[in-house]
Scaffold this motif. Structure first.
Motif, PDB file in Angstrom:
ATOM      1  N   ALA A  23      -2.016  10.489  13.637  1.00  0.00           N
ATOM      2  CA  ALA A  23      -2.543  11.348  14.704  1.00  0.00           C
ATOM      3  C   ALA A  23      -4.066  11.221  14.785  1.00  0.00           C
ATOM      4  CB  ALA A  23      -2.140  12.796  14.467  1.00  0.00           C
ATOM      5  N   ALA A  24      -4.739  11.189  13.642  1.00  0.00           N
ATOM      6  CA  ALA A  24      -6.196  11.076  13.637  1.00  0.00           C
ATOM      7  C   ALA A  24      -6.636   9.738  14.228  1.00  0.00           C
ATOM      8  CB  ALA A  24      -6.739  11.232  12.221  1.00  0.00           C
ATOM      9  N   PRO A  54     -10.875   6.350  11.126  1.00  0.00           N
ATOM     10  CA  PRO A  54      -9.947   7.316  10.556  1.00  0.00           C
ATOM     11  C   PRO A  54      -9.028   6.732   9.475  1.00  0.00           C
ATOM     12  CG  PRO A  54      -9.875   7.403  12.945  1.00  0.00           C
ATOM     13  CD  PRO A  54     -10.662   6.194  12.566  1.00  0.00           C
ATOM     14  N   MET A  55      -8.859   5.432   9.461  1.00  0.00           N
ATOM     15  CA  MET A  55      -7.968   4.792   8.494  1.00  0.00           C
ATOM     16  C   MET A  55      -8.637   4.583   7.135  1.00  0.00           C
ATOM     17  SD  MET A  55      -5.224   4.426  10.247  1.00  0.00           S
ATOM     18  CE  MET A  55      -4.240   3.347   9.222  1.00  0.00           C
ATOM     19  N   GLU A  58      -7.478   6.486   4.139  1.00  0.00           N
ATOM     20  CA  GLU A  58      -6.082   6.339   3.745  1.00  0.00           C
ATOM     21  C   GLU A  58      -5.966   5.385   2.557  1.00  0.00           C
ATOM     22  OE1 GLU A  58      -3.458   7.928   5.287  1.00  0.00           O
ATOM     23  OE2 GLU A  58      -4.935   8.961   6.553  1.00  0.00           O
ATOM     24  N   ILE A  59      -5.031   5.618   1.679  1.00  0.00           N
ATOM     25  CA  ILE A  59      -4.848   4.787   0.488  1.00  0.00           C
ATOM     26  C   ILE A  59      -4.441   3.365   0.850  1.00  0.00           C
ATOM     27  CG2 ILE A  59      -3.450   4.467  -1.585  1.00  0.00           C
ATOM     28  CD1 ILE A  59      -3.359   7.555  -1.778  1.00  0.00           C
ATOM     29  N   ASP A  60      -3.514   3.220   1.760  1.00  0.00           N
ATOM     30  CA  ASP A  60      -2.968   1.901   2.070  1.00  0.00           C
ATOM     31  C   ASP A  60      -3.495   1.311   3.378  1.00  0.00           C
ATOM     32  OD1 ASP A  60      -1.407   1.857  -0.227  1.00  0.00           O
ATOM     33  OD2 ASP A  60       0.230   2.928   0.742  1.00  0.00           O
ATOM     34  N   HIS A  61      -4.708   1.665   3.767  1.00  0.00           N
ATOM     35  CA  HIS A  61      -5.221   1.116   5.027  1.00  0.00           C
ATOM     36  C   HIS A  61      -5.388  -0.400   4.885  1.00  0.00           C
ATOM     37  CE1 HIS A  61      -9.451   0.112   4.186  1.00  0.00           C
ATOM     38  NE2 HIS A  61      -9.453   1.150   3.375  1.00  0.00           N
ATOM     39  N   HIS A  62      -5.301  -1.072   5.999  1.00  0.00           N
ATOM     40  CA  HIS A  62      -5.321  -2.541   6.000  1.00  0.00           C
ATOM     41  C   HIS A  62      -6.623  -3.123   6.553  1.00  0.00           C
ATOM     42  CE1 HIS A  62      -3.873  -1.392  10.013  1.00  0.00           C
ATOM     43  NE2 HIS A  62      -4.544  -2.453  10.410  1.00  0.00           N
TER      44      HIS A  62
END
Length: 143
Positions: A23-24, A54-55, A58-62
């Motif tokens: 959503a973010a 926003p990513m 996150e732990i698993d951002h690419h």
């Protein structure tokens, strides 16, 4: 103001219809699409950009993966070949009517989509391009 985009996001912006990873992410991209539609310039950057922001928490951002860097390299080459202008870090691009028309025509034809290979969003982007980019949120700036 200026929108900071990495090279493969020059392709993604063509078909963004308000769907995203979180959503973010989606809310942020909607704001970016509005800014681009208002005529803000694009500054091409190396690595994570305004879309990625926003990513990054996150732990698993690419966003830092080699596969994404390769997408950037391929997208940069395709955009530069099409437009005959620099599309690498430091390049400034105005997303005007001509830019969007030329990019969308080439995207629809598949001639600039090498950077889209192995992207999970590619099938959706293909459908959007086939629809004439119906619902895409980045539109030509008003005169």
């Amino acid at each position: 103001m200026t929108v900071r985009l990495r090279p493969h996001h020059l392709l993604c912006m063509l078909t963004f219809v308000g769907k995203g990873y979180t959503a973010a992410f989606t809310e942020n991209y909607i704001r970016i699409a509005a800014r681009l539609s208002e005529g803000e310039d694009i500054l091409v950057v190396d690595g994570p950009d305004d879309v990625c922001a926003p990513m990054l928490g996150e732990i698993d951002h690419h966003c830092l993966c080699d596969s994404v860097t390769e997408r950037d390299r391929k997208a940069r080459g395709a955009v530069e070949a099409l437009l005959k202008v620099p599309a690498g870090p430091g390049a400034s691009i105005l997303p005007d009517k001509d830019f969007l028309a030329r990019m969308r025509e080439a995207f629809h034809a598949g001639s600039i989509r090498e950077g889209c290979q192995r992207c999970e969003w590619s099938p959706l982007c293909t459908v959007i391009a086939a629809s004439g980019f119906e619902g895409a949120l980045v539109v030509s700036p008003a005169c």
